[in-house]
Enzyme design. Structure first.
Site, short mmCIF file in Angstrom:
data_model
loop_
_atom_site.label_atom_id
_atom_site.label_comp_id
_atom_site.label_asym_id
_atom_site.label_seq_id
_atom_site.Cartn_x
_atom_site.Cartn_y
_atom_site.Cartn_z
N ARG A 1 22.27 41.79 70.46
CA ARG A 1 22.94 43.09 70.43
C ARG A 1 24.23 42.93 69.64
NH1 ARG A 1 22.61 43.56 76.69
NH2 ARG A 1 22.79 41.34 76.25
N ASP B 1 27.61 43.48 67.45
CA ASP B 1 28.78 44.36 67.58
C ASP B 1 28.93 45.28 66.38
OD1 ASP B 1 29.91 43.60 70.07
OD2 ASP B 1 30.59 41.72 69.16
N ARG C 1 31.85 34.30 66.16
CA ARG C 1 33.10 34.72 65.52
C ARG C 1 34.29 33.90 66.02
NH1 ARG C 1 32.85 41.05 66.44
NH2 ARG C 1 35.00 40.90 65.68
#
Lengths: 257, 257
Positions: free
Chosen positions: A55, A57, A203
């Site tokens: 999923r 971002d 990230r």
């Protein structure tokens, strides 16, 4: 009801992310609404539901997202992909492949490996063609040092230091199977591979490796950040636009009908 | 007045092309206006004029356009590039490099070689991430046949069959030094190299090679199209969005001060 497995590419820029949200357009909503237009006669209490391997971002892209859905209609895979591509236009979504799979296949729960790519553009000039597709760092980074430090992060660890506060995973312990760093022209590409990732993990790993590339952090600093099990101990979260969901892998036996 | 040589990347999508036009924004205008803001005290009858190696059409991109301009101000190259990048924002233009050159240097007239890249996306699904950056052809092309046919076009020829009606060149006779075709994943990349090109020449060459890739044309058909010296005898003009100005080359002696 046949279950379809989809392979999907998208530009994350205009979306609030993969998942449906009230505050803006999502990839999931665009595809579900397209699928619902293909099946107008399905029971009203059975909306089409799409489940994805990851999923992503807001702003995160996909080159090879995998998702599945059940449709009360039998369609050859190619026709389904064409129809979804026509109906989602002009949203920057492309269904690369659609095929019927066994109903034991689950894009999220059957997935045994996920791969991400992160692109950093390391040059003084702003990006023009790659705008929104890379993390622009206006100076050179030491890719070799990043590659070396990345080894400290590979393996079975408590990744609390690289986990978003909003992460809903049961445990911060994950096995990171690979974290590779390669120089590609004026870009640095970081690829990460694991069975599953924590929210923002890639990230946050990249934000930490960037500190190494800038010469601010050593391998040992990276090791200490990992050992701290504290988000505040690691580097910043790299921007969403540089991240790409590359691929999802499944056991052979659950992909064929 | 120092003369500056610029190396420029841009996304052609929002522009009417390189050249200033009354009907919309151009790369030239964006950069000239930025340069004028850097030199507010120049004489009013001396606007900054930018000259480029190639005057790309609307929608055509550049990875390495070369241009020059004279500025009544001495600035280190890096500072000039930074300032132009700041002042052209948010237009998708990046000055990758700026340096002082001899005033005998002319980005257009001194140029001895230009290189273009053309990207075709040959897959059934629409482009998502590469939208506006490729020519989408929803079926596979025979890249090997295209590569073979391209050989017929290399050399010193009258390229009237591949020349836009609006072309202002004195002569349709040009030497095409290279026309290479390579498969890159689900794309086919055509690269062209010559001292200079006719208007739309690369796009018309690619449109013709695509007929070969589709199996509609043979090598001999390509040879006949070239020999006809008639635009109507060759293939269609490939779309602008797939074309990239890659690089311009200059004699060594005119690039240094």
């Amino acid at each position: 009801m046949p279950r379809y497995r989809l392979l999907i590419e998208y530009d994350g820029a205009p979306f609030v992310g993969w998942q449906r949200q009230v505050n803006g357009p999502s990839v999931q909503q665009a595809l579900e609404e397209a699928a619902e237009r293909l099946t107008p006669n399905r029971p009203a209490d059975q909306p089409v539901r799409l489940h994805a391997a990851g999923r992503t971002d807001a702003g995160v892209h996909a080159l090879g997202m995998v998702a599945h859905m059940d449709l009360p209609r039998v369609l050859p895979g190619g026709k389904l992909a064409d129809a979804l591509n026509a109906l989602t236009r002009p949203a920057p979504i492309a269904v690369l492949e659609a095929r019927v799979v066994a109903d034991t296949f689950h894009a999220r729960f059957s997935c045994i490996e996920r791969r991400y790519l992160y692109r950093l553009l390391t040059r003084r000039a702003t990006p023009a063609l790659a705008r929104g597709r890379v993390w622009w760092i206006p100076r050179d980074l030491d890719a070799e040092a990043m590659r070396h430090a990345a080894r400290r992060l590979v393996g079975h660890h408590d990744f609390s230091s690289f986990r978003a506060a909003a992460c809903q995973a049961d445990s911060p312990v994950k096995t990171l199977d690979a974290l590779d760093v390669a120089r590609v022209g004026d870009e640095i590409h970081v690829t990460a591979r694991a069975r599953s990732f924590l929210h923002h993990q890639v990230r946050n790993l990249v934000g930490t490796l960037a500190l190494v590339g800038e010469g601010k952090w050593s391998d040992d600093d990276v090791g200490r950040a990992l050992a701290a099990r504290d988000r505040a101990a690691a580097g910043p979260t790299a921007p969403a636009g540089g991240l790409y969901f590359l691929a999802a892998r499944y056991p052979d036996d659950c992909t064929e009908v």
